[in-house]
Design a protein around this motif. Sequence first.
Motif, short mmCIF file in Angstrom:
data_model
loop_
_atom_site.label_atom_id
_atom_site.label_comp_id
_atom_site.label_asym_id
_atom_site.label_seq_id
_atom_site.Cartn_x
_atom_site.Cartn_y
_atom_site.Cartn_z
N LEU A 714 19.73 94.16 -48.40
CA LEU A 714 20.59 93.12 -47.84
C LEU A 714 20.05 92.60 -46.52
CD1 LEU A 714 24.13 94.56 -48.66
CD2 LEU A 714 23.00 92.62 -49.73
N TYR A 715 19.57 93.52 -45.68
CA TYR A 715 18.98 93.09 -44.42
C TYR A 715 17.73 92.23 -44.65
CZ TYR A 715 21.70 95.39 -40.74
OH TYR A 715 22.68 95.72 -39.85
N GLN A 716 16.98 92.60 -45.68
CA GLN A 716 15.78 91.82 -45.99
C GLN A 716 16.15 90.40 -46.44
OE1 GLN A 716 13.37 93.54 -49.07
NE2 GLN A 716 11.68 92.11 -48.78
N CYS A 717 17.20 90.28 -47.25
CA CYS A 717 17.66 88.95 -47.68
C CYS A 717 18.12 88.12 -46.48
CB CYS A 717 18.79 89.08 -48.69
SG CYS A 717 18.27 89.73 -50.31
N ALA A 718 18.87 88.77 -45.58
CA ALA A 718 19.34 88.06 -44.39
C ALA A 718 18.17 87.58 -43.55
CB ALA A 718 20.25 88.96 -43.56
N ASP A 719 17.16 88.42 -43.40
CA ASP A 719 15.99 88.04 -42.59
C ASP A 719 15.24 86.88 -43.24
OD1 ASP A 719 14.05 88.62 -40.36
OD2 ASP A 719 12.73 89.01 -42.08
N GLN A 720 15.09 86.90 -44.56
CA GLN A 720 14.39 85.82 -45.25
C GLN A 720 15.15 84.50 -45.12
OE1 GLN A 720 13.99 87.34 -49.22
NE2 GLN A 720 12.23 88.61 -48.74
N LEU A 721 16.47 84.56 -45.22
CA LEU A 721 17.27 83.34 -45.10
C LEU A 721 17.21 82.78 -43.69
CD1 LEU A 721 20.34 84.38 -47.25
CD2 LEU A 721 18.71 82.58 -47.79
N ASN A 722 17.20 83.65 -42.70
CA ASN A 722 17.07 83.17 -41.31
C ASN A 722 15.72 82.48 -41.10
OD1 ASN A 722 19.44 83.63 -39.84
ND2 ASN A 722 19.04 85.82 -39.75
N LYS A 723 14.68 83.04 -41.68
CA LYS A 723 13.36 82.42 -41.56
C LYS A 723 13.33 81.05 -42.25
CE LYS A 723 10.70 86.71 -41.15
NZ LYS A 723 9.70 87.60 -41.80
N LEU A 724 13.98 80.97 -43.40
CA LEU A 724 14.06 79.67 -44.09
C LEU A 724 14.80 78.65 -43.25
CD1 LEU A 724 14.85 80.70 -47.79
CD2 LEU A 724 12.71 79.81 -46.90
N ALA A 725 15.88 79.09 -42.60
CA ALA A 725 16.65 78.17 -41.76
C ALA A 725 15.80 77.59 -40.64
CB ALA A 725 17.87 78.90 -41.19
N HIS A 726 14.94 78.41 -40.06
CA HIS A 726 14.09 77.91 -38.99
C HIS A 726 12.96 77.04 -39.53
CE1 HIS A 726 15.66 79.93 -35.38
NE2 HIS A 726 16.12 80.82 -36.24
N GLN A 727 12.58 77.24 -40.78
CA GLN A 727 11.62 76.32 -41.40
C GLN A 727 12.25 74.95 -41.62
OE1 GLN A 727 8.30 76.76 -42.17
NE2 GLN A 727 8.53 78.64 -40.97
N TYR A 728 13.53 74.95 -41.95
CA TYR A 728 14.24 73.68 -42.08
C TYR A 728 14.32 72.95 -40.73
CZ TYR A 728 15.78 74.50 -46.89
OH TYR A 728 15.82 74.68 -48.25
N THR A 729 14.35 73.72 -39.65
CA THR A 729 14.35 73.10 -38.33
C THR A 729 13.10 72.26 -38.12
OG1 THR A 729 15.63 74.95 -37.44
CG2 THR A 729 14.49 73.56 -35.85
N LEU A 730 11.97 72.74 -38.61
CA LEU A 730 10.72 71.98 -38.49
C LEU A 730 10.80 70.67 -39.28
CD1 LEU A 730 8.13 74.90 -38.82
CD2 LEU A 730 9.05 73.88 -36.74
N LEU A 731 11.44 70.73 -40.46
CA LEU A 731 11.60 69.50 -41.24
C LEU A 731 12.49 68.51 -40.51
CD1 LEU A 731 12.05 70.57 -44.98
CD2 LEU A 731 10.08 69.52 -43.90
N ARG A 732 13.55 69.00 -39.90
CA ARG A 732 14.45 68.11 -39.17
C ARG A 732 13.75 67.50 -37.96
NH1 ARG A 732 20.21 70.83 -38.23
NH2 ARG A 732 20.63 68.66 -37.63
N ALA A 733 12.87 68.27 -37.34
CA ALA A 733 12.10 67.72 -36.22
C ALA A 733 11.18 66.60 -36.70
CB ALA A 733 11.29 68.82 -35.55
N ARG A 734 10.61 66.76 -37.88
CA ARG A 734 9.74 65.70 -38.42
C ARG A 734 10.55 64.45 -38.73
NH1 ARG A 734 6.09 67.24 -43.51
NH2 ARG A 734 5.52 68.85 -41.99
N ILE A 735 11.76 64.63 -39.24
CA ILE A 735 12.63 63.49 -39.51
C ILE A 735 12.98 62.77 -38.21
CG2 ILE A 735 14.91 62.81 -40.35
CD1 ILE A 735 14.71 65.16 -42.33
N ALA A 736 13.26 63.55 -37.15
CA ALA A 736 13.62 62.95 -35.86
C ALA A 736 12.46 62.14 -35.30
CB ALA A 736 14.03 64.05 -34.88
N VAL A 737 11.25 62.64 -35.46
CA VAL A 737 10.07 61.91 -34.97
C VAL A 737 9.92 60.60 -35.72
CG1 VAL A 737 7.56 61.95 -34.85
CG2 VAL A 737 8.86 63.97 -34.17
N GLN A 738 10.11 60.65 -37.03
CA GLN A 738 9.98 59.42 -37.83
C GLN A 738 11.05 58.42 -37.45
OE1 GLN A 738 9.01 59.60 -42.03
NE2 GLN A 738 10.75 58.32 -42.51
#
Length: 942
Positions: A714-738
Amino acid sequence: MAATQDSEDPGYKRLFELETEYRAQRVSDRLHAIVSFSYLFDDFPNPTIINSGFLKLADYFQNRHAILQVFTRSERHMQKIMNVEEVVKRISPLLQSNDPLSRALTLRAFGTMAVIVSDRVDVYHRVIHSLDSLEAMEVSAAIYAADRICSHSQRFCAIISGKLAFMVRDEKTPLPVRRRLIRIFGHMFEDITLARLARKTCLDILELTQDTEYIVAILRTLTRLASHSLVDVPEQIELLLQQAEDQSVLSTGIRRVSLMCLGSLAQRGIEFSPAQIKAIFNIALDFQDEKTTLRAVSTLHKVFLQAGVMASLLMLPDAGQQTMAGYIEMALHIMERSTTSTSLSQFGLRLLLLESYALLSVLLPSYKHGGAIEWSEAAEHTYRDALQETIQSMGQFLVKLWSPLKDGTRALSQEESSQSGTVLRYWLVLTLEEESGAEKMFQTILGWIEDYKDLSLILSKALLHVAQVQPKVVHGLQDVILALLESRVDSPDTRSFTVMYRALLESLSLNRRSFAGGVEALETRVSSLLERFGQMDMEEQPTRNHWELYQLGRYSLQTGWPSLATMAFKNLEKGLRSVPHALWLSTVQTLALIESSLQTVSSVPVIRSRRGSADMETGEDSEGSVVDLYSHQQMYVKIIGYLEEIEGNQAMNRSFQLKLCSLRREYLQTCQQAVTTLHLLTSSVVNHSLKNSSNSALSSNVAFVPLPNDERALYQCADQLNKLAHQYTLLRARIAVQETTANQTSSSSTSNFNSGSGVAHGSGAENTTSFSIVTGESSHSVPKFSSDQQSDAAVEILQTMCLVLAYSFQKLTKVLSRTTCDGDGQQQADNDEDEEIFDIDPLLIPLLYHQDQEELDADDLGSGSGSSVFGAGGPRTLAEVFRASTRKALGYVDQHLQGGGVDTLEMSLSLVQQLIVQFISFPVPVPQMFFVSRNAIISTQP
């Protein structure tokens, strides 16, 4: 070696050809060669070639007139000249010529070269000296050169200011020359001292002259000085008002120019006082000249649109309301006078009404939303009456303007079409300000669509606008819109059909279950409509409207209707000649299939506590099958392969699409891992409960001991989801730049109603383990909500899902770690307060600690009516509603996932499993940035 390379360069070859052509005996060849230099600079903007070319032109300057034309046309290349000194040296001797034409042409050449000679003192002196010439031609050229150089050099402004002041005051200077000289003072705004000196000179001359054109030139110069230097701005406004209020018949032109100058000051963000605004209103009301009235109303529109005067006025509780009410009353009087006046021409009447509507469309919403004030009954009455009167006048204007269409006498001209679109836009804005009139407006638009077939597109956009801004108005009217679509499915006006389709999706924005026949009935009906629209053949391949079907599929994906997108994309790739285009259509079709299949996921393992309080909505027993997401993950791998092949074939950047699909696949993979772990853990809990039930006669129950791997997983799943959330942050930053780049490059706004979002709803019933998310969606057309904002909102939803699940897994792990049972079955909880501390992701904090802000009533949202979300100021977009729903979910998780014991663990497992399946089956909107431009889709005709 270098010389050989230069001779082989195409630019140098062309330069040598022009040089050879210039040496020809015929004058025509020489002139042709000279003129061709400007094309040489455009075709080969190499600094070396430009430098060599201008040096040769300087040598050829005896053909001065033709070369001056080349200089003028090639001005943008001037900064690339490296040997400025040599170019000036070769041209300057002509100023000593006895030929005044040669001197004049040379001065004009220096004027065109102002960007590179603006710091040369020798050029300054030559220009100033030429101002004293007796030849009018030379003086005119010197004024031109002085004006151009002053626009680039404040140093030259300081040097020439004294000379200019003397010349404009000298009565011997011809009046046309003085008018041109006075405009040069408009460049002297960077230095405060120089700006004040220029202003004083202009004011002194203004008192002495009676010439209208001279006064106009002075007023424009003074306005330019004030707007750029921000010196003596109030005085300049008062001066312009004084000129505008002059009752002299001879000052009509001055009055209009003064009003134009006031408008330009307003566009610079300069605030006007209430008295100054009232003075402009009085000008509009007092003068009968239609051009003056039109100019005054246009100026008022700019004042209220750009300046912050309304915000400062409305901060005053009583005086602000009274002042604004007075403005509205005067604006209404102007509008009424326009409709009843017999002195206005038909053209002038329309323009004046347009400006009046524009003014009221700014005044009325600002009066309502402008400040934190408590409205008096008089203010409310003033607002309602003014709003209704303006709306009625706009409706009458449109009906009268469109009367030739209804009569069939003629079509609207381009100007009439533009005017009708403008007034319709104002009419929508004001009508939507009053919720009670929005439903009537919607019915009016439907009637207009039936009456004015030629205006179907613009009226369909209005329909879409209403559905987006006031979804409650069209809530429950999906049958009406669907019938409208069915009546136009064979119409050649496919653009109107496309917009109406988007309006249909917007009508379901508050609750997709609001359709009378249910979601399945709606999908069946719309799918049949899409078949007819594409005119499917026996092989279920569309034979027409291929691009429109692609648009409809794209809108469906962007609003969370992948099942409809699947129908729109069906067999659309067949017959394409381009492999990359066919691959792209296969990509979006596969994406629609994946998301449509995910929405049907509802089979999850179910546990039942001994008290029966942990039953899930599905009602399945403990033998329920585990959610299988493996096939969906593999299909996303297939999409990634398509995108990589497209990127390789077309050499186009598909990094955003690749990253989005990769993160979505990883999310499904993590959810699969979590569901499997929870299924095993659920089985252990159920078996433990059954074992304790069979041992109830014993003195003590068997303690439940979870496996260490369960907590670790369960902790491993939580850690993976948190990492995915921060990867989405990079996508949102790219959208903001565009989005920032698009805003910088966009020079004008469009009148179309466009952009997108959707909605989702959540609930958590008190004292129960049932948790559900009832979904809905909207399209992409909310005003002030761009396509990049829609993309950001869509990615934000994906990110928030990851964060909420990660947080829930952390809470569940703590419950699991505290769950131990003694022989009597009593719960033993760890009292250490440190165990209540979680590693909360920073991205989740805004939602976690604002659960009390605008939460939705989940039970009402789940109902068919959805009436509870119809309050004023309620959520209208996907981001707003999903954010509120997520706050509700987090509050429910915080309330129930705490403590320890088998019963608590049973309930917690049920809740987390329901949360997972709700997020998996949630109709996620696809970001608009995912889709390619129109030129990537070609006709499917073989």
